[in-house]
Every structure is written in structure tokens, then in C-alpha cells.
Scaffold this motif. Sequence first.
Motif, PDB file in Angstrom:
ATOM      1  N   GLU A  37     -39.522  18.677  19.566  1.00 20.30           N
ATOM      2  CA  GLU A  37     -39.377  17.857  20.766  1.00 20.30           C
ATOM      3  C   GLU A  37     -39.179  16.391  20.402  1.00 20.30           C
ATOM      4  OE1 GLU A  37     -41.735  16.935  24.992  1.00 20.30           O
ATOM      5  OE2 GLU A  37     -42.502  18.442  23.582  1.00 20.30           O
ATOM      6  N   ALA A  38     -39.928  15.918  19.414  1.00 21.68           N
ATOM      7  CA  ALA A  38     -39.778  14.527  18.982  1.00 21.68           C
ATOM      8  C   ALA A  38     -38.391  14.292  18.395  1.00 21.68           C
ATOM      9  CB  ALA A  38     -40.848  14.195  17.947  1.00 21.68           C
ATOM     10  N   ARG A  39     -37.915  15.253  17.623  1.00 21.47           N
ATOM     11  CA  ARG A  39     -36.586  15.123  17.026  1.00 21.47           C
ATOM     12  C   ARG A  39     -35.520  15.008  18.123  1.00 21.47           C
ATOM     13  NH1 ARG A  39     -36.648  19.397  14.007  1.00 21.47           N
ATOM     14  NH2 ARG A  39     -37.050  18.398  12.008  1.00 21.47           N
ATOM     15  N   GLU A  40     -35.660  15.824  19.164  1.00 20.91           N
ATOM     16  CA  GLU A  40     -34.689  15.799  20.262  1.00 20.91           C
ATOM     17  C   GLU A  40     -34.760  14.476  21.024  1.00 20.91           C
ATOM     18  OE1 GLU A  40     -31.515  17.270  22.332  1.00 20.91           O
ATOM     19  OE2 GLU A  40     -32.533  18.172  20.606  1.00 20.91           O
ATOM     20  N   GLU A  75     -44.099   9.725   1.951  1.00 24.05           N
ATOM     21  CA  GLU A  75     -44.581   9.158   3.209  1.00 24.05           C
ATOM     22  C   GLU A  75     -43.942   7.802   3.471  1.00 24.05           C
ATOM     23  OE1 GLU A  75     -48.739   7.880   5.499  1.00 24.05           O
ATOM     24  OE2 GLU A  75     -48.809   8.913   3.556  1.00 24.05           O
ATOM     25  N   SER A  76     -43.826   7.012   2.422  1.00 28.56           N
ATOM     26  CA  SER A  76     -43.183   5.704   2.572  1.00 28.56           C
ATOM     27  C   SER A  76     -41.741   5.862   3.045  1.00 28.56           C
ATOM     28  CB  SER A  76     -43.223   4.953   1.234  1.00 28.56           C
ATOM     29  OG  SER A  76     -42.552   3.719   1.336  1.00 28.56           O
ATOM     30  N   PHE A 134     -38.384   6.459  10.134  1.00 22.76           N
ATOM     31  CA  PHE A 134     -38.782   6.310  11.539  1.00 22.76           C
ATOM     32  C   PHE A 134     -38.485   4.894  12.033  1.00 22.76           C
ATOM     33  CE2 PHE A 134     -41.650  10.124  11.231  1.00 22.76           C
ATOM     34  CZ  PHE A 134     -41.115  10.797  12.317  1.00 22.76           C
ATOM     35  N   GLU A 135     -38.690   3.906  11.169  1.00 22.81           N
ATOM     36  CA  GLU A 135     -38.399   2.532  11.576  1.00 22.81           C
ATOM     37  C   GLU A 135     -36.905   2.352  11.835  1.00 22.81           C
ATOM     38  OE1 GLU A 135     -40.175  -0.425   9.002  1.00 22.81           O
ATOM     39  OE2 GLU A 135     -41.962   0.819   8.739  1.00 22.81           O
ATOM     40  N   ARG A 136     -36.076   3.000  11.016  1.00 21.24           N
ATOM     41  CA  ARG A 136     -34.631   2.912  11.249  1.00 21.24           C
ATOM     42  C   ARG A 136     -34.236   3.611  12.543  1.00 21.24           C
ATOM     43  NH1 ARG A 136     -34.531   3.475   5.511  1.00 21.24           N
ATOM     44  NH2 ARG A 136     -34.259   5.738   5.646  1.00 21.24           N
ATOM     45  N   LEU A 137     -35.068   4.551  12.992  1.00 20.33           N
ATOM     46  CA  LEU A 137     -34.799   5.237  14.256  1.00 20.33           C
ATOM     47  C   LEU A 137     -35.341   4.468  15.463  1.00 20.33           C
ATOM     48  CD1 LEU A 137     -35.539   8.932  13.211  1.00 20.33           C
ATOM     49  CD2 LEU A 137     -33.329   7.983  13.873  1.00 20.33           C
ATOM     50  N   GLY A 138     -35.954   3.310  15.211  1.00 18.66           N
ATOM     51  CA  GLY A 138     -36.372   2.462  16.317  1.00 18.66           C
ATOM     52  C   GLY A 138     -37.859   2.319  16.524  1.00 18.66           C
ATOM     53  N   LYS A 197     -46.722   5.180  11.857  1.00 20.18           N
ATOM     54  CA  LYS A 197     -47.967   5.584  11.201  1.00 20.18           C
ATOM     55  C   LYS A 197     -48.855   6.393  12.142  1.00 20.18           C
ATOM     56  CE  LYS A 197     -48.200   1.786   7.854  1.00 20.18           C
ATOM     57  NZ  LYS A 197     -48.941   0.571   7.435  1.00 20.18           N
ATOM     58  N   VAL A 198     -48.975   5.957  13.389  1.00 18.06           N
ATOM     59  CA  VAL A 198     -49.814   6.677  14.345  1.00 18.06           C
ATOM     60  C   VAL A 198     -49.230   8.049  14.648  1.00 18.06           C
ATOM     61  CG1 VAL A 198     -50.638   6.699  16.742  1.00 18.06           C
ATOM     62  CG2 VAL A 198     -50.841   4.614  15.359  1.00 18.06           C
ATOM     63  N   PHE A 199     -47.921   8.122  14.814  1.00 21.51           N
ATOM     64  CA  PHE A 199     -47.279   9.400  15.098  1.00 21.51           C
ATOM     65  C   PHE A 199     -47.498  10.373  13.945  1.00 21.51           C
ATOM     66  CE2 PHE A 199     -43.488  12.190  15.071  1.00 21.51           C
ATOM     67  CZ  PHE A 199     -43.671  12.789  16.308  1.00 21.51           C
ATOM     68  N   ILE A 200     -47.289   9.910  12.709  1.00 22.10           N
ATOM     69  CA  ILE A 200     -47.513  10.774  11.549  1.00 22.10           C
ATOM     70  C   ILE A 200     -48.977  11.144  11.437  1.00 22.10           C
ATOM     71  CG2 ILE A 200     -47.482  10.827   9.018  1.00 22.10           C
ATOM     72  CD1 ILE A 200     -44.926   9.141   9.117  1.00 22.10           C
TER      73      ILE A 200
END
Length: 253
Positions: free
Chosen positions: A80-83, A5-6, A12-16, A23-26
Motif C-alpha cells: 500500500e505504501a509503495r502504491e 538502511e542508510s 525514501f528522501e528522494r521520494l519526498g 526513519k519513523v516509517f521504517i
Amino acid sequence: MSGDESDALEAFERLGLTSYEAKVFIGLHRIGSGTARDVARVVDVPRSQVYGVAETLEERGLLEVQQSNPIRYRPVSVDEAREILRDRFETEQERAFEYVENVREEPNGEEEQEDIWTVRGSDRVDDRVVDLLSSADRRIVFGTRLPELLTDDIAATLEERAAAGVDVVGVSGTEGVRDRLGRLEGVDAFAPPTHRQDDDRSGRIAIVDDDAVLLSVVDDDGCETAIWSSGSLFASVLVQLIQVDEKTLLESR
């Protein structure tokens, strides 16, 4: 928090995304959908912060909001999130590099020239040597004492430039390396002057057209570091200094 998870949060942080957004998205994917209270129960984000984070995620297109009382949130699908994140990454990449290209192309009124460059790592030195040798129009001197530093790509480039009419000289104090250089089509191989044969730190030397030079050393760990210069006063002066020894060598031809 688990290691997986870490790692995901950092990715995700590296993706912006911010840490809270990730954390909320996960967390929403973990519970499927829920209120700010539901999200705060499963992730380390204060309930008061979930509202603002969710609003930002909605603007990014990563979650949907149900206007109920209380408000509920549902994440978009993983695909969809990945795209969405991929498109955003590509857009930001284009924007960043387009700016860099524009800056590079615009003259700034000053002439700057880096005369000396440093390259670390044998693979990168290999590439730089091949680039320099490939640019030769008249003359090449290439030398190394180590068999592994005379790579197949370098050998092929020496033969290719010799076939194009370039005068190519190979130098090595190691008999096996010198023999291999001598077997290359169009390459003359010689031993260096005797006072230069005891250097156990030398790596490679490449001189091209008397105005480009590369010199490398190999440390005790086997790591190669090179300096090189082309079309500069430094290269011209260094080549002339090297040719003091080279003159002794070539007089035997």
C-alpha cells in the motif's frame, strides 16, 4: 546504521519524505506498531518529534493512528505504501512537466537563439550526427579518421539520404574508413588534403546542406566532445571556412 538502511533512508528522501519521516516509517515496520516512546527507542528520532512526524505520515496515508492512551501508530502495508508513493510521484511528475510545457509554449516577447551547442560522449555525438544527417535535403559531407566513429547507424543514414537524392561525400585519411565509406551505396569517398592528414585529435566532421555543421575532437582518454550548430550565422560562416579546404578535395572529383 547499516549501509542498506542508510541507502533505504536516502531513497525514501528522494521520494519526498523527510529524514525523520523515513526513519519513523521504517521503525514502525520494524516493531509492527507502537507508541511514540516505542518508536523513539528503535530509531534516531526524539520522542517529542515522533508525534508531529506521525501526524504528517498519517496525512500522507502511510500510517494509521489508534486513539488510545497513549496514542499508538501502525504503518500501512509495504504494498500500500509503495502504491501511495508511486501515485504521488506520478502526480508530481505530471504537475512539474505540465508547467514546463506551458512555459515553453508561452512567448516571452524576446527572441533567444543558442547558436553553438556542445555534446560530450561518443554515444551522444552518434545520436546528434544521425539527427543532422537525417535532416539533409541537398548535400552531406561526413568525415572521420577513426573506424569506430563511422557507426552502423551513421552508415545507414548516409545510404538512406543518398538514395533520397542527396549528394553525399565521405572523407577520411584512414584507408580502411575511406574504403568502407566508398562501399556505401551512393556515397563518394575521398582522402582529405594532405596538410590535414596529421591531426591525431580530430574526431568527426559533418556538414549538412551548407547550414549545419558538427565538429568533434577525441582526447587522450578516448572521450569525444563535439560542437554543432544549425541554421545559424555561426554555422554558415564555419561551413564557408571549411569549404576552403573542401574545394581542393572536390576539384579531384
